[in-house]
Design an enzyme around this catalytic site. Structure first.
Site, PDB file in Angstrom:
ATOM      1  CB  VAL A  11      -0.928  -0.004   1.233  1.00 26.50           C
ATOM      2  CG1 VAL A  11      -1.730   1.285   1.304  1.00 26.50           C
ATOM      3  CG2 VAL A  11      -1.867  -1.206   1.160  1.00 26.50           C
ATOM      4  CE  LYS A  39      10.253  -1.375  -7.222  1.00 26.72           C
ATOM      5  NZ  LYS A  39       9.879  -0.013  -7.607  1.00 26.72           N
ATOM      6  N   GLY A  40       4.901  -5.737  -7.973  1.00 24.32           N
ATOM      7  CA  GLY A  40       4.225  -6.910  -8.535  1.00 24.32           C
ATOM      8  C   GLY A  40       2.785  -6.607  -8.903  1.00 24.32           C
ATOM      9  CG  ASP A 254       5.970  -0.963 -11.174  1.00 22.83           C
ATOM     10  OD1 ASP A 254       7.046  -1.579 -11.320  1.00 22.83           O
ATOM     11  OD2 ASP A 254       5.660  -0.374 -10.124  1.00 22.83           O
ATOM     12  CG  ASN A 280       9.196   2.962 -24.920  1.00 18.53           C
ATOM     13  OD1 ASN A 280       9.604   2.641 -23.815  1.00 18.53           O
ATOM     14  ND2 ASN A 280       9.961   2.999 -25.993  1.00 18.53           N
ATOM     15  CB  SER A 286       2.058   5.526 -16.392  1.00 17.57           C
ATOM     16  OG  SER A 286       2.407   5.595 -15.043  1.00 17.57           O
TER      17      SER A 286
END
Ligand code: RIB
Length: 313
Positions: A11, A39-40, A254, A280, A286
């Site tokens: 979190v 990250k996962g 990520d 990319n 993002s």
């Protein structure tokens, strides 16, 4: 199933300020948000948003955050049959600072993520046998990650983040693709820094020498470079689209990896420069939006470009 992620769920507690603090300094921020990160899970949600059928193998705490995170992953259509809330453990947390120019600092305290083990690989054989692409990172125990990479027979992507100075060579050798950013690549290879394509090429050469089968280094606004052991003389640069308003770079790496996993599972025969060019684009989207998972696009939010510029370094 398209993409299986064996890794972290954390979190994020994010404070936004005009700039990042210096050591010992206290700064006034102008906004605070909590979000779902790690990250996962970020990579899993990035792939799911684009339309991949995903599953996650991860550990959460038996606290309110653990329950909320489980609910959140379900709402993102991630298979959570093997996401476990662990008794007496706390859900992993990240303390993140983001500056107005979009840079960040992150400290993680992984809590329950530390309980992910090699046994979890054996317990979830069904997922390992049915997924096209496996994605792992280094926020969970290395022995478990190594077991996951060894057990998987499809395309595996290992994101060596957070970077270690001595990444075990077995890990580097076990993944189909090693994917890391320029800072992580410098630390992993012992290079001073990577701030040019020539330096990125040297780092890729070193990673191939260390036993990597295929290497992708992401370079932020400069896009990404890749090298493959089967063509050891060829080093390719794939530029990224320009982002006019960088809002928050947290999780952009990520977004890239989740997108790469999605595109590799859907278009396994496409040339790598096209898959990387498409990833990319997702990462660029993002960084132009606030938040980590909150900034990841759906497929219809990125342009349907299939040809991307690339150059040999
Ligand atoms: O890559 C960004 C992620 O790193 C954040 O979501 C944080 O949780 C850390 O794992």
């Amino acid at each position: 199933m398209d993409v299986l992620v064996f890794g972290s769920a954390i979190v994020d507690f994010v404070a936004y300020a005009s700039r990042l603090p210096k050591p010992g300094e206290t700064l006034h921020g102008h906004e605070f948000k909590t979000g779902f990160g790690g990250k996962g899970a970020n990579q899993c949600v990035a792939a799911a948003r684009l339309g991949a059928k995903t599953a996650m193998i991860a550990k959460l705490g038996d606290d309110t955050w653990g329950s909320k995170y489980l609910e959140h992953l379900r709402s993102e259509h991630v298979n959570v049959d093997y996401v476990q809330k662990c008794k007496g453990e706390t859900t992993g947390i990240a303390q993140i600072s983001v500056s107005d120019s979009g840079e960040n600092h992150i400290i993680i305290v992984v809590g329950a993520n530390n309980l992910l083990s090699a046994e979890d690989v054996n317990k979830s054989k069904l997922l390992f046998n049915s997924a096209k692409v496996l994605v792992c990172q280094l926020e969970t125990p290395l022995s478990a990650t190594l077991e996951a990479l060894r057990a998987f027979k499809g395309i595996s992507i290992l994101n060596t983040a957070p970077a270690l100075e001595n990444t075990p060579v077995d890990l580097i050798k076990s993944a189909t693709i090693l994917c890391l950013n320029e800072t992580e690549a410098a630390l992993t290879t012992g290079c001073d820094k990577i701030s040019s394509l020539t330096q990125a090429k040297v780092a890729m050469e070193r990673l191939l020498e260390m036993g990597a089968k295929n290497v992708i280094i992401t370079l932020g606004p400069a896009g990404a470079v890749y090298a493959r052991r089967e063509d050891p003389e060829i080093f390719i640069h794939v530029p990224a689209p320009r982002v006019s308003n960088v809002v928050d770079t947290t999780g952009a790496g990520d977004a890239f990896i989740g997108a790469l996993a999605y595109y590799m599972s859907h278009f396994p025969d496409f040339p790598w420069h096209q898959l990387i060019g498409a990833a990319n684009q997702v990462a660029a989207y993002s960084v132009g939006h606030q938040g980590t998972q909150a900034s990841f696009p759906k497929l219809e939010q990125v342009t349907k470009q299939t040809e991307f510029e690339w150059n040999e370094i």
